[in-house]
Design a protein around this motif. Structure first.
Motif, short mmCIF file in Angstrom:
data_model
loop_
_atom_site.label_atom_id
_atom_site.label_comp_id
_atom_site.label_asym_id
_atom_site.label_seq_id
_atom_site.Cartn_x
_atom_site.Cartn_y
_atom_site.Cartn_z
N GLY A 212 7.58 10.48 -12.44
CA GLY A 212 8.17 9.10 -12.52
C GLY A 212 7.86 7.99 -11.98
N VAL A 213 6.86 8.06 -10.82
CA VAL A 213 6.28 6.85 -10.12
C VAL A 213 5.32 6.43 -11.15
N ALA B 88 0.54 8.97 -5.27
CA ALA B 88 -0.26 10.24 -5.08
C ALA B 88 0.49 11.20 -4.79
N GLY B 89 1.63 10.99 -3.92
CA GLY B 89 2.72 12.15 -3.57
C GLY B 89 3.43 12.57 -5.01
N CYS B 90 3.91 11.56 -5.75
CA CYS B 90 4.55 12.14 -6.83
C CYS B 90 3.76 13.09 -7.78
N THR B 91 2.51 12.63 -8.02
CA THR B 91 1.81 13.36 -9.23
C THR B 91 0.95 14.50 -8.44
N PRO C 198 0.90 -1.23 -0.20
CA PRO C 198 -0.09 -0.07 -0.01
C PRO C 198 0.89 1.29 -0.19
N LEU C 199 2.11 1.10 0.34
CA LEU C 199 3.12 2.46 0.35
C LEU C 199 3.16 2.75 -1.13
N MET C 200 2.92 1.91 -2.01
CA MET C 200 3.17 2.28 -3.41
C MET C 200 2.11 3.20 -3.81
N LEU C 201 0.68 3.37 -3.08
CA LEU C 201 -0.19 4.03 -3.66
C LEU C 201 0.12 5.57 -3.03
N VAL C 202 0.78 5.59 -1.86
CA VAL C 202 1.17 6.62 -1.30
C VAL C 202 2.30 7.44 -2.37
#
Length: 138
Positions: free
Chosen positions: A119-120, A50-53, A43-47
């Motif tokens: 980039g994410v 969201a943070g990158c974009t 789930p940290l992948m979702l963070v």
């Protein structure tokens, strides 16, 4: 530029990550031996997404002189059912709040983030689809 982290096992299924001097506790669900002391790794992948974009969008809208009252990003991901389980689809919902927000500029910032700068998103597209939606509330 490169990135590096050190992740140290603390006990049971819990780990402490040191990322650029910031501590992050990662743990598993109690049903698999964890103590739920922190988020699970996937789930940290979702963070990250969201943070990158989100940072891209805020930066571009600031340059476009768009004033936001509030901004949030919701990310949902579909997890495959067979091992190794991974996310094969992401949906990003950008929710903007403000008066008389110019939809064309919101769309431009979101599209530039998704197509050029985040980039994410670019990495995740190598194994998953990414859809997005823009919501404006007053």
């Amino acid at each position: 530029m490169s990135a590096k982290t050190t992740v140290k096992w603390t006990k049971r299924m819990s780990f402490e990550a040191d990322l650029d001097g910031h501590k992050i506790i990662i743990d598993a669900d109690p049903s698999v031996g964890g103590e739920n002391k922190g988020p699970k790794p996937k789930p940290l992948m979702l963070v990250a997404l969201a943070g990158c974009t989100g940072m891209d969008v805020v930066s571009m809208l600031t340059k476009m002189r768009v004033e936001l009252e509030d901004f949030s990003i919701d990310v949902e991901a579909n997890l495959t059912t067979e091992h190794p389980k991974y996310f094969d689809a992401f949906t990003i919902v950008y929710t903007f709040k403000g008066k008389d927000l110019p939809m064309a500029k919101l769309e431009k910032a979101v599209n530039l983030s998704q197509e050029r700068y985040c980039g994410v998103s670019d990495m995740y597209r190598k194994f998953a689809s990414i859809d997005h939606k823009i919501v404006v509330v007053e």
